[in-house]
Design an enzyme around this catalytic site. Sequence first.
Site, PDB file in Angstrom:
ATOM      1  N   PRO A   9     -16.384 -15.746  37.115  1.00 49.36           N
ATOM      2  CA  PRO A   9     -17.476 -15.594  38.067  1.00 49.36           C
ATOM      3  C   PRO A   9     -17.700 -14.161  38.531  1.00 49.36           C
ATOM      4  O   PRO A   9     -16.746 -13.422  38.761  1.00 49.36           O
ATOM      5  CB  PRO A   9     -17.067 -16.486  39.245  1.00 49.36           C
ATOM      6  CG  PRO A   9     -15.621 -16.756  39.056  1.00 49.36           C
ATOM      7  CD  PRO A   9     -15.355 -16.677  37.587  1.00 49.36           C
ATOM      8  N   ASN A  10     -18.974 -13.833  38.636  1.00 45.00           N
ATOM      9  CA  ASN A  10     -19.474 -12.552  39.154  1.00 45.00           C
ATOM     10  C   ASN A  10     -19.290 -11.384  38.195  1.00 45.00           C
ATOM     11  O   ASN A  10     -19.792 -10.286  38.444  1.00 45.00           O
ATOM     12  CB  ASN A  10     -18.853 -12.229  40.528  1.00 45.00           C
ATOM     13  CG  ASN A  10     -19.155 -13.321  41.533  1.00 45.00           C
ATOM     14  OD1 ASN A  10     -20.320 -13.645  41.735  1.00 45.00           O
ATOM     15  ND2 ASN A  10     -18.134 -13.920  42.135  1.00 45.00           N
ATOM     16  N   ARG A  17     -22.334  -4.656  40.571  1.00 39.98           N
ATOM     17  CA  ARG A  17     -21.495  -5.185  41.636  1.00 39.98           C
ATOM     18  C   ARG A  17     -20.447  -4.157  42.062  1.00 39.98           C
ATOM     19  O   ARG A  17     -19.736  -3.622  41.203  1.00 39.98           O
ATOM     20  CB  ARG A  17     -20.802  -6.402  41.038  1.00 39.98           C
ATOM     21  CG  ARG A  17     -19.683  -6.953  41.823  1.00 39.98           C
ATOM     22  CD  ARG A  17     -18.838  -7.897  40.965  1.00 39.98           C
ATOM     23  NE  ARG A  17     -17.909  -8.604  41.811  1.00 39.98           N
ATOM     24  CZ  ARG A  17     -16.839  -9.252  41.395  1.00 39.98           C
ATOM     25  NH1 ARG A  17     -16.556  -9.293  40.107  1.00 39.98           N
ATOM     26  NH2 ARG A  17     -16.052  -9.843  42.233  1.00 39.98           N
ATOM     27  N   TYR A  22     -15.424  -1.712  40.523  1.00 35.09           N
ATOM     28  CA  TYR A  22     -15.509  -2.217  39.150  1.00 35.09           C
ATOM     29  C   TYR A  22     -16.184  -1.260  38.164  1.00 35.09           C
ATOM     30  O   TYR A  22     -16.257  -1.564  36.974  1.00 35.09           O
ATOM     31  CB  TYR A  22     -16.235  -3.570  39.150  1.00 35.09           C
ATOM     32  CG  TYR A  22     -15.497  -4.628  39.956  1.00 35.09           C
ATOM     33  CD1 TYR A  22     -14.249  -5.094  39.561  1.00 35.09           C
ATOM     34  CD2 TYR A  22     -16.033  -5.143  41.141  1.00 35.09           C
ATOM     35  CE1 TYR A  22     -13.561  -6.048  40.296  1.00 35.09           C
ATOM     36  CE2 TYR A  22     -15.358  -6.101  41.884  1.00 35.09           C
ATOM     37  CZ  TYR A  22     -14.126  -6.545  41.458  1.00 35.09           C
ATOM     38  OH  TYR A  22     -13.434  -7.485  42.187  1.00 35.09           O
ATOM     39  N   ASN A  71     -10.403 -12.771  31.968  1.00 34.04           N
ATOM     40  CA  ASN A  71     -10.518 -12.312  33.354  1.00 34.04           C
ATOM     41  C   ASN A  71     -11.224 -13.429  34.092  1.00 34.04           C
ATOM     42  O   ASN A  71     -12.447 -13.578  34.006  1.00 34.04           O
ATOM     43  CB  ASN A  71     -11.308 -11.010  33.446  1.00 34.04           C
ATOM     44  CG  ASN A  71     -11.373 -10.479  34.872  1.00 34.04           C
ATOM     45  OD1 ASN A  71     -11.035 -11.190  35.824  1.00 34.04           O
ATOM     46  ND2 ASN A  71     -11.811  -9.237  35.028  1.00 34.04           N
ATOM     47  N   ALA A  74     -12.258 -14.529  40.583  1.00 30.57           N
ATOM     48  CA  ALA A  74     -11.627 -15.122  41.765  1.00 30.57           C
ATOM     49  C   ALA A  74     -10.926 -16.443  41.462  1.00 30.57           C
ATOM     50  O   ALA A  74     -10.024 -16.854  42.214  1.00 30.57           O
ATOM     51  CB  ALA A  74     -12.665 -15.312  42.864  1.00 30.57           C
ATOM     52  N   GLU A  95      -4.057 -12.119  30.527  1.00 30.83           N
ATOM     53  CA  GLU A  95      -4.840 -12.058  31.771  1.00 30.83           C
ATOM     54  C   GLU A  95      -5.175 -10.595  32.063  1.00 30.83           C
ATOM     55  O   GLU A  95      -4.287  -9.738  32.048  1.00 30.83           O
ATOM     56  CB  GLU A  95      -3.993 -12.648  32.905  1.00 30.83           C
ATOM     57  CG  GLU A  95      -4.617 -12.561  34.283  1.00 30.83           C
ATOM     58  CD  GLU A  95      -3.688 -13.110  35.373  1.00 30.83           C
ATOM     59  OE1 GLU A  95      -2.667 -13.759  35.046  1.00 30.83           O
ATOM     60  OE2 GLU A  95      -3.978 -12.860  36.554  1.00 30.83           O
ATOM     61  N   HIS A  97      -7.316  -7.898  34.728  1.00 31.15           N
ATOM     62  CA  HIS A  97      -8.112  -7.602  35.928  1.00 31.15           C
ATOM     63  C   HIS A  97      -8.521  -6.139  35.871  1.00 31.15           C
ATOM     64  O   HIS A  97      -7.685  -5.260  35.615  1.00 31.15           O
ATOM     65  CB  HIS A  97      -7.333  -7.898  37.211  1.00 31.15           C
ATOM     66  CG  HIS A  97      -6.996  -9.342  37.303  1.00 31.15           C
ATOM     67  ND1 HIS A  97      -7.942 -10.293  37.580  1.00 31.15           N
ATOM     68  CD2 HIS A  97      -5.840 -10.008  37.084  1.00 31.15           C
ATOM     69  CE1 HIS A  97      -7.375 -11.480  37.532  1.00 31.15           C
ATOM     70  NE2 HIS A  97      -6.097 -11.335  37.230  1.00 31.15           N
ATOM     71  N   ARG A 104      -5.268  -4.516  46.776  1.00 31.65           N
ATOM     72  CA  ARG A 104      -6.393  -5.092  47.509  1.00 31.65           C
ATOM     73  C   ARG A 104      -5.907  -6.184  48.478  1.00 31.65           C
ATOM     74  O   ARG A 104      -4.744  -6.213  48.833  1.00 31.65           O
ATOM     75  CB  ARG A 104      -7.437  -5.598  46.493  1.00 31.65           C
ATOM     76  CG  ARG A 104      -7.951  -4.462  45.591  1.00 31.65           C
ATOM     77  CD  ARG A 104      -8.985  -4.936  44.600  1.00 31.65           C
ATOM     78  NE  ARG A 104     -10.180  -5.432  45.266  1.00 31.65           N
ATOM     79  CZ  ARG A 104     -11.119  -6.146  44.655  1.00 31.65           C
ATOM     80  NH1 ARG A 104     -11.002  -6.435  43.366  1.00 31.65           N
ATOM     81  NH2 ARG A 104     -12.176  -6.560  45.323  1.00 31.65           N
TER      82      ARG A 104
HETATM   83  C1  DQA Z   1     -11.041  -9.277  39.303  1.00 32.98           C
HETATM   84  C2  DQA Z   1     -10.211  -9.320  40.582  1.00 32.98           C
HETATM   85  C3  DQA Z   1     -10.476 -10.615  41.351  1.00 32.98           C
HETATM   86  O1  DQA Z   1      -9.702 -10.630  42.539  1.00 32.98           O
HETATM   87  C4  DQA Z   1     -11.945 -10.695  41.731  1.00 32.98           C
HETATM   88  O2  DQA Z   1     -12.198 -11.913  42.379  1.00 32.98           O
HETATM   89  C5  DQA Z   1     -12.835 -10.492  40.568  1.00 32.98           C
HETATM   90  C6  DQA Z   1     -12.512  -9.465  39.584  1.00 32.98           C
HETATM   91  C7  DQA Z   1     -10.877  -7.930  38.559  1.00 32.98           C
HETATM   92  O3  DQA Z   1     -11.232  -7.880  37.391  1.00 32.98           O
HETATM   93  O4  DQA Z   1     -10.426  -6.940  39.147  1.00 32.98           O
HETATM   94  O5  DQA Z   1     -13.888 -11.128  40.470  1.00 32.98           O
HETATM   95  O6  DQA Z   1     -10.607 -10.307  38.426  1.00 32.98           O
END
Ligand code: DQA
Length: 142
Positions: A9-10, A17, A22, A71, A74, A95, A97, A104
């Site tokens: 998501p996102n 964003r 990011y 990835n 959240a 995984e 990020h 954070r």
């Molecule tokens: C994320 C870190 C997560 O905490 C966050 O909710 C994201 C992006 C990252 O790539 O740093 O959506 O996965």
Amino acid sequence: MKIQIINGPNLNLLGVREKSIYGDSDFNTYLDSLKHRYPSYEISYFQSNKEGELIDKLHEVGFDYDAIILNAGAYTHTSVAIADAISAINTPVVEVHISNVHKREAFRHHSYLSAVCKGIIVGFGLDGYRLAIESFTAPVQQ
Ligand code: DQA
């Protein structure tokens, strides 16, 4: 080598964003550079904002592909269901990020996924996806 990248998501809003966290690049531009760098690998990309669709994709590719780079955004911090999907499949999952989640908010420090993944790459920006490919394709024998 068949590699599936899955973003949650996102992450469709990369480049738009929270750029200070990011970065400026959208994922498709970055993906083009990855495909250019690794022309002999078959790199597929899937993004969804829906938990069930991420699980369906893990099931779809998880018995056939050589590597999955995930990835989960959240959902990393909330989803027992995605962790169960990773446990259920055969393909190893790394995984990733983009941000260093450990710098954070405290709620980002725990991942339901890490314990069922092959490894974790955190905090190297988009370059984390390249590092994940390297982890599958160019490990130094130990
Ligand atoms: C994320 C870190 C997560 O905490 C966050 O909710 C994201 C992006 C990252 O790539 O740093 O959506 O996965």
